[in-house]
Scaffold this motif. Structure first.
Motif, PDB file in Angstrom:
ATOM      1  N   THR A  73      35.656  37.707  36.934  1.00 49.88           N
ATOM      2  CA  THR A  73      37.064  38.243  36.916  1.00 49.88           C
ATOM      3  C   THR A  73      37.636  38.847  35.738  1.00 49.88           C
ATOM      4  OG1 THR A  73      36.858  37.013  38.980  1.00 49.88           O
ATOM      5  CG2 THR A  73      38.744  37.599  38.163  1.00 49.88           C
ATOM      6  N   ASP A 188      36.313  43.194  42.549  1.00 50.97           N
ATOM      7  CA  ASP A 188      36.351  41.330  42.512  1.00 50.97           C
ATOM      8  C   ASP A 188      35.708  40.836  43.462  1.00 50.97           C
ATOM      9  OD1 ASP A 188      36.225  39.022  41.157  1.00 50.97           O
ATOM     10  OD2 ASP A 188      38.115  39.033  40.591  1.00 50.97           O
ATOM     11  N   GLU A 189      34.496  40.170  43.439  1.00 47.82           N
ATOM     12  CA  GLU A 189      33.800  39.752  44.780  1.00 47.82           C
ATOM     13  C   GLU A 189      33.913  40.016  46.016  1.00 47.82           C
ATOM     14  OE1 GLU A 189      31.879  36.125  43.983  1.00 47.82           O
ATOM     15  OE2 GLU A 189      33.020  36.543  42.342  1.00 47.82           O
TER      16      GLU A 189
END
Ligand SMILES: Nc1ncnc2c1ncn2[C@@H]1O[C@H](COP(=O)(O)OP(=O)(O)O)[C@@H](O)[C@H]1O
Ligand SMILES: [Mg+2]
Lengths: 376, 311
Positions: A73, A188-189
């Motif tokens: 991240t 991000d995810e």
């Protein structure tokens, strides 16, 4: 691609939809879309980024894969400009943007969840970035509508986020990020808050859309299956640096370190002895992944062997005993105990399961695929 | 809950028409009743402190002293001094609500930028919890002792710096004084009621705005302010109602005259000069009930919108 009306002066468009799996773009010095150069970032006592280098080719989708806390991240946020690096440079399209604030970087961002503006409808959310760019209202609406169609949610344009499911919200978030025709798409995810079935479906669709619009994309995930499924190249991260970067099959079949072999897929740790460029494991000499034994030298090691590289045969004289089997669909995993108490997991066709009841004597054979080793 | 009659420990079912014997029914009722006992204190509280007073006020407002129905009390609400009191009450409440809301919101915003479980935030929120309730005699006394006619701040300013706080009149014991003192509990109340709304603002919204090319100002203008506006207005209304219905602080501070409605009601109920004004007091109270009811209805409406967004 009706939504790409604005002339694009970036090399990203030249690769465009062609940047598929068959034509994996390889970075060359003049076709680098994104270049992260020696990024370092420290939070208190944690080195979140530790000299991270990454080059992305135009139109490429790179998945950053790694365990929680390894700095994925942080890397993505430094690229987005939402986080400052302590040192290192960020270049996009050859331009150094390290000092540029996030709102002038032209990056589309999709967060894990809850990022839609709750007071705006799906359509208004997608229009938001265009409104900031002073695109005229009719044109804005048209382009936002096209984006919602692209992500397959055109019929829900007038719904508010709380009237949409988690998967639908992520589709809208993707449309919102792509509507501004960003230079780079950052995810991000984006799937980790969704349930398994939706996750797989949306994962494939993100890839389809990414290929269609041809935007250079960084996809952060801790799920190895997800990374292998969507990416042109997978970057495995560990403790703030890239451990290995390569196409999915390469990362899976020729992991360059024990960490990668362990994190990507499942591996047996079997005792062996290195001699030269081979390692002897359970009586079989296996080739070593090039460079895998450097720093270890010869002698006793653990070799990381994939379950699918282990063959089982029922043999009354075999030295292994079946411990247990778990059914996974077309294939199953069978764990076998060796006389020296080593446990070996093998992947077998599920059709063979009836013969492999616990206690059955089996013979084990290892296929000569290259393996990595770690010090025992 | 399963039906009690089918439970093994229920009384034996007799073979006649009624499958559930009286004793079992009674027990069922008893059990159901027991489940409700938990909320009895709450309902008792509502009845004793809300329903009965409202009924007494409403009935009294429409009755004459000898018990006959009349509209005299309500029409007396149009008298100049009562209208003035309502105007001053509304002014006092509105001014302190707006000032309290703005300052309280700023303070609350400063708090959310601090660490959520940090010492500063916990300290200030607990202090606000106390201060928001710090009305009445104590608060009035605190002001009198500091900036009253012979309060130590007043004397210090006068003796040392030559500044006379009261050169323009004894404002502390009239409307301006009430405004100052009320603001003192309005600000912490705002912090308490507005903090949850601020906490509901997700950092992703700011970051999404930034990555889409928005400036800080555009974020506030297009995202944060529209999201917070209903909660802000709702909280302001709550502050309004809080000030409008406050009595103790004003009663302790103001001993001469009755500038605002609660004090007018006091004098109507306790006057020894003009007898028989109880029902006029009730009519004024009914007026207050109506004002507060309207305000709370608006509050509930705004609250519903906010909770959908920021829940
Ligand atoms: N804002 C922050 N403050 C303090 N520590 C942080 C912050 N952001 C990240 N970290 C730390 O940096 C490390 C890497 O975090 P992150 O990049 O979020 O990892 P990942 O996304 O791979 O799970 C973690 O140990 C995390 O605790
Ligand atoms: Mg993360």
């Amino acid at each position: 691609m009706t939504f790409q009306e604005r002339p694009l002066d970036r090399d990203a468009s030249s690769v465009g939809a062609a940047g598929g799996r068959d034509t994996v773009p390889t970075p060359t010095s003049n076709s680098v879309a994104v270049h992260l150069n020696g990024l370092r970032r420290r939070f208190g006592g944690v080195q979140a980024l530790d000299n991270l280098d990454l080059e992305m080719a135009p139109g490429e989708l790179i998945a950053l894969l790694g365990p929680s806390g390894c700095g994925k991240t942080t890397a993505l946020r430094v690229l987005a400009g939402l986080e400052d690096a302590d040192s290192g440079r960020v270049l996009v399209g050859g331009k150094d943007i390290t000092e540029l604030p996030a709102n002038r970087r032209d990056m589309g961002m999709v967060f894990q969840a809850y990022s839609l503006f709750p007071h705006l409808t799906a359509l208004q959310n997608v229009e938001f970035g265009l409104g900031l760019r002073r695109v005229r209202s009719a044109q804005r609406r048209e382009r936002a509508g096209a984006m919602l169609d692209l992500v397959g949610i055109g019929t829900h344009a007038d719904r508010y986020p709380h009237q949409l499911s988690g998967g639908q919200q992520q589709r809208v978030a993707l449309a919102r990020a792509l509507a501004i025709q960003p230079q780079v798409l950052l995810l991000d995810e984006p799937l980790s808050a969704l349930d398994a079935k939706v996750r797989v479906q949306l994962r494939d669709e993100i890839r389809r859309i990414q290929l269609e619009v041809g935007t250079t994309t960084l996809f952060v995930t801790h799920d190895q299956e997800e990374a292998l499924a969507v990416a042109d190249r997978v970057g495995v991260m560990r403790a703030g640096r890239l451990e290995q970067l390569g196409p999915p099959d390469e990362v899976y079949q020729r992991p360059s370190t024990a960490f990668v072999a362990d994190f990507v897929g499942l591996s047996n740790r079997l005792p062996g002895t290195v001699s030269g460029d081979r390692v002897e494991v359970l009586g079989t000499a296996l080739p070593l992944v090039p460079g895998a034994a450097s720093g270890i030298g010869s002698g006793a090691v653990n070799a990381l062997v994939r379950p699918e590289a282990v063959d089982l045969a029922v043999d009354p004289d075999g030295r292994g005993r079946v411990l247990a089997a778990s059914f996974l669909g077309p294939t199953s995993r069978v764990s076998v105990a060796m006389p020296d108490e080593t446990m070996v997991v093998a992947q077998v066709a599920s059709a063979l399961l009836p013969e492999l009841a616990p206690g059955t004597a089996v013979r084990i054979e290892l296929r000569p695929v290259p393996v990595v080793v770690e010090a025992a | 809950m399963t039906t009690v009659a089918h439970q093994p420990d229920a009384a034996p079912v007799d073979q006649h028409r009624d499958p559930v014997p009286a004793s079992a029914k009674w027990r069922a009722g008893w059990r159901r009743g027991r489940q409700l006992t938990g909320v009895v204190p709450f309902f008792a509280f509502i009845v004793v402190f809300l329903v009965i007073p409202t009924l007494v006020v409403a009935v009294g407002a429409f009755g004459s002293n000898d018990g006959r129905p009349t509209l005299d009390n309500l029409s007396a609400l149009g008298d100049g001094y009562i209208v003035d009191a309502f105007v001053r009450s509304i002014l006092l409440s509105a001014v302190t609500a707006v000032i309290g809301a703005i300052l309280g919101a700023l303070l609350a915003y400063a708090l959310v930028t601090a660490k959520p479980d940090g010492i500063l935030r916990r300290l200030v929120t607990s202090a606000c919890g106390v201060l928001a309730q710090f009305g009445g005699v104590m608060l009035a006394f605190a002001f009198i002792a500091t900036i009253g006619l012979s309060g130590f701040v007043t004397l210090f300013l006068k003796d040392q710096l030559g500044i006379d706080l009261y050169s323009g009149g004894v404002w502390l014991f009239d409307l301006p004084g009430l405004m100052l003192v009320y603001t003192y509990f309005q600000i912490p109340l705002m912090v308490i009621v507005f903090l949850p709304a601020l906490d509901g603002i997700r950092p992703q919204w700011r970051e999404a705005t930034e990555s889409l090319g928005g400036s800080t100002w555009q974020y506030w203008r297009r995202v944060a302010m529209p999201l917070l506006a209903p909660a802000f207005l709702g909280s302001t209304l709550l502050l309004f109602a809080n000030a409008f219905s406050a009595y103790a602080t004003a009663a302790a501070l103001v001993s001469q005259g009755s500038p605002i409605v609660p004090l007018q009601i006091r004098s109507a109920l306790t006057s020894e000069v003009v007898l028989g004004q109880q029902n006029l007091g009730k009519a004024m109270a009914l007026g207050m009930v109506v004002v507060v009811a309207v305000v709370m209805w608006l509050y509930a409406y705004l609250q519903k919108r906010t909770s959908r967004w920021l829940g």
